[in-house]
Design a protein around this motif. Sequence first.
Motif, PDB file in Angstrom:
ATOM      1  N   ASP A 233       0.830  -1.197   0.000  1.00  0.00           N
ATOM      2  CA  ASP A 233       0.000   0.000   0.000  1.00  0.00           C
ATOM      3  C   ASP A 233       0.869   1.253   0.000  1.00  0.00           C
ATOM      4  N   PRO A 234       0.369   2.348  -0.561  1.00  0.00           N
ATOM      5  CA  PRO A 234       1.118   3.608  -0.547  1.00  0.00           C
ATOM      6  C   PRO A 234       1.287   4.115   0.882  1.00  0.00           C
ATOM      7  N   PRO A 235       2.292   4.943   1.119  1.00  0.00           N
ATOM      8  CA  PRO A 235       2.476   5.511   2.457  1.00  0.00           C
ATOM      9  C   PRO A 235       1.300   6.397   2.853  1.00  0.00           C
ATOM     10  N   SER A 236       1.135   6.601   4.127  1.00  0.00           N
ATOM     11  CA  SER A 236      -0.003   7.383   4.625  1.00  0.00           C
ATOM     12  C   SER A 236       0.033   8.827   4.132  1.00  0.00           C
ATOM     13  N   LEU A 237       1.232   9.372   3.885  1.00  0.00           N
ATOM     14  CA  LEU A 237       1.317  10.737   3.367  1.00  0.00           C
ATOM     15  C   LEU A 237       0.618  10.857   2.015  1.00  0.00           C
ATOM     16  N   TYR A 238       0.749   9.841   1.187  1.00  0.00           N
ATOM     17  CA  TYR A 238       0.063   9.855  -0.109  1.00  0.00           C
ATOM     18  C   TYR A 238      -1.439   9.654   0.071  1.00  0.00           C
ATOM     19  N   ASN A 239      -1.812   8.708   0.933  1.00  0.00           N
ATOM     20  CA  ASN A 239      -3.236   8.423   1.155  1.00  0.00           C
ATOM     21  C   ASN A 239      -3.965   9.622   1.762  1.00  0.00           C
ATOM     22  N   ASP A 240      -3.277  10.388   2.612  1.00  0.00           N
ATOM     23  CA  ASP A 240      -3.895  11.523   3.305  1.00  0.00           C
ATOM     24  C   ASP A 240      -3.567  12.864   2.639  1.00  0.00           C
ATOM     25  N   ARG A 241      -3.103  12.860   1.382  1.00  0.00           N
ATOM     26  CA  ARG A 241      -2.636  14.081   0.727  1.00  0.00           C
ATOM     27  C   ARG A 241      -3.736  15.123   0.574  1.00  0.00           C
ATOM     28  N   VAL A 242      -4.979  14.697   0.395  1.00  0.00           N
ATOM     29  CA  VAL A 242      -6.068  15.673   0.217  1.00  0.00           C
ATOM     30  C   VAL A 242      -6.360  16.374   1.536  1.00  0.00           C
ATOM     31  N   SER A 243      -6.465  15.610   2.611  1.00  0.00           N
ATOM     32  CA  SER A 243      -6.765  16.228   3.909  1.00  0.00           C
ATOM     33  C   SER A 243      -5.582  17.052   4.425  1.00  0.00           C
ATOM     34  N   LEU A 244      -4.361  16.712   3.993  1.00  0.00           N
ATOM     35  CA  LEU A 244      -3.175  17.478   4.394  1.00  0.00           C
ATOM     36  C   LEU A 244      -2.883  18.635   3.436  1.00  0.00           C
ATOM     37  N   ASN A 245      -3.705  18.758   2.394  1.00  0.00           N
ATOM     38  CA  ASN A 245      -3.531  19.785   1.375  1.00  0.00           C
ATOM     39  C   ASN A 245      -2.136  19.692   0.744  1.00  0.00           C
ATOM     40  N   LYS A 246      -1.704  18.463   0.463  1.00  0.00           N
ATOM     41  CA  LYS A 246      -0.383  18.190  -0.112  1.00  0.00           C
ATOM     42  C   LYS A 246      -0.535  17.959  -1.609  1.00  0.00           C
ATOM     43  N   THR A 247       0.212  18.704  -2.390  1.00  0.00           N
ATOM     44  CA  THR A 247       0.200  18.505  -3.828  1.00  0.00           C
ATOM     45  C   THR A 247       1.528  17.897  -4.250  1.00  0.00           C
ATOM     46  N   ALA A 248       1.540  17.337  -5.438  1.00  0.00           N
ATOM     47  CA  ALA A 248       2.770  16.741  -5.952  1.00  0.00           C
ATOM     48  C   ALA A 248       3.810  17.825  -6.161  1.00  0.00           C
ATOM     49  N   THR A 249       5.018  17.593  -5.674  1.00  0.00           N
ATOM     50  CA  THR A 249       6.089  18.568  -5.814  1.00  0.00           C
ATOM     51  C   THR A 249       7.106  18.141  -6.862  1.00  0.00           C
ATOM     52  N   ALA A 250       7.013  16.924  -7.349  1.00  0.00           N
ATOM     53  CA  ALA A 250       7.913  16.437  -8.389  1.00  0.00           C
ATOM     54  C   ALA A 250       7.095  16.132  -9.644  1.00  0.00           C
ATOM     55  N   ILE A 251       7.612  16.557 -10.759  1.00  0.00           N
ATOM     56  CA  ILE A 251       6.967  16.304 -12.042  1.00  0.00           C
ATOM     57  C   ILE A 251       7.825  15.288 -12.797  1.00  0.00           C
ATOM     58  N   PHE A 252       7.180  14.233 -13.289  1.00  0.00           N
ATOM     59  CA  PHE A 252       7.888  13.178 -14.012  1.00  0.00           C
ATOM     60  C   PHE A 252       7.527  13.240 -15.487  1.00  0.00           C
ATOM     61  N   GLN A 253       8.556  13.253 -16.338  1.00  0.00           N
ATOM     62  CA  GLN A 253       8.382  13.120 -17.781  1.00  0.00           C
ATOM     63  C   GLN A 253       8.590  11.648 -18.115  1.00  0.00           C
ATOM     64  N   ARG A 254       7.521  10.986 -18.542  1.00  0.00           N
ATOM     65  CA  ARG A 254       7.584   9.549 -18.806  1.00  0.00           C
ATOM     66  C   ARG A 254       7.889   9.285 -20.271  1.00  0.00           C
ATOM     67  N   SER A 255       8.827   8.363 -20.518  1.00  0.00           N
ATOM     68  CA  SER A 255       9.133   7.919 -21.882  1.00  0.00           C
ATOM     69  C   SER A 255       9.001   6.410 -21.911  1.00  0.00           C
ATOM     70  N   TYR A 256       7.944   5.932 -22.555  1.00  0.00           N
ATOM     71  CA  TYR A 256       7.730   4.488 -22.679  1.00  0.00           C
ATOM     72  C   TYR A 256       8.414   4.007 -23.952  1.00  0.00           C
ATOM     73  N   ILE A 257       9.398   3.125 -23.813  1.00  0.00           N
ATOM     74  CA  ILE A 257      10.155   2.594 -24.935  1.00  0.00           C
ATOM     75  C   ILE A 257       9.721   1.147 -25.152  1.00  0.00           C
ATOM     76  N   GLU A 258       9.180   0.863 -26.319  1.00  0.00           N
ATOM     77  CA  GLU A 258       8.740  -0.499 -26.635  1.00  0.00           C
ATOM     78  C   GLU A 258       9.752  -1.154 -27.555  1.00  0.00           C
ATOM     79  N   GLN A 259       9.868  -2.451 -27.464  1.00  0.00           N
ATOM     80  CA  GLN A 259      10.782  -3.194 -28.318  1.00  0.00           C
ATOM     81  C   GLN A 259      10.258  -3.143 -29.749  1.00  0.00           C
TER      82      GLN A 259
END
Length: 106
Positions: free
Chosen positions: A32-58
């Motif tokens: 399960d995800p950590p409690s900080l992630y599960n409680d992010r709405v009630s803690l008013n926590k937003t994502a602070t890291a942005i991920f650029q995803r690159s899916y490479i297929e064979q």
Amino acid sequence: MRKIWLLLLFTVFIHISEAQVPVYRDVFTKVDPPSLYNDRVSLNKTATAIFQRSYIEQVDSLTFFPVEVKNAVDKALDIWGCLINANHTINVKIVWRNIDDANILA
């Protein structure tokens, strides 16, 4: 009377020997995800890291990313985005291909 004792002893021996035989089976583990992630709405926590995803297929085969894999990777990166403090974009390269070597896990 002696036959009853031998039968009882044999039965106990069988149960003990069966109890010591290990059972091997595939077990899928869910973490399960950590409690900080599960409680992010009630803690008013937003994502602070942005991920650029690159899916490479064979390219040389018909192997494509299963939808379940993309969903799992996206969910994992969403969780990490709430846990990591970063002021720049984090590039993530995800490669999906067949691995013929049985000794390689991932």
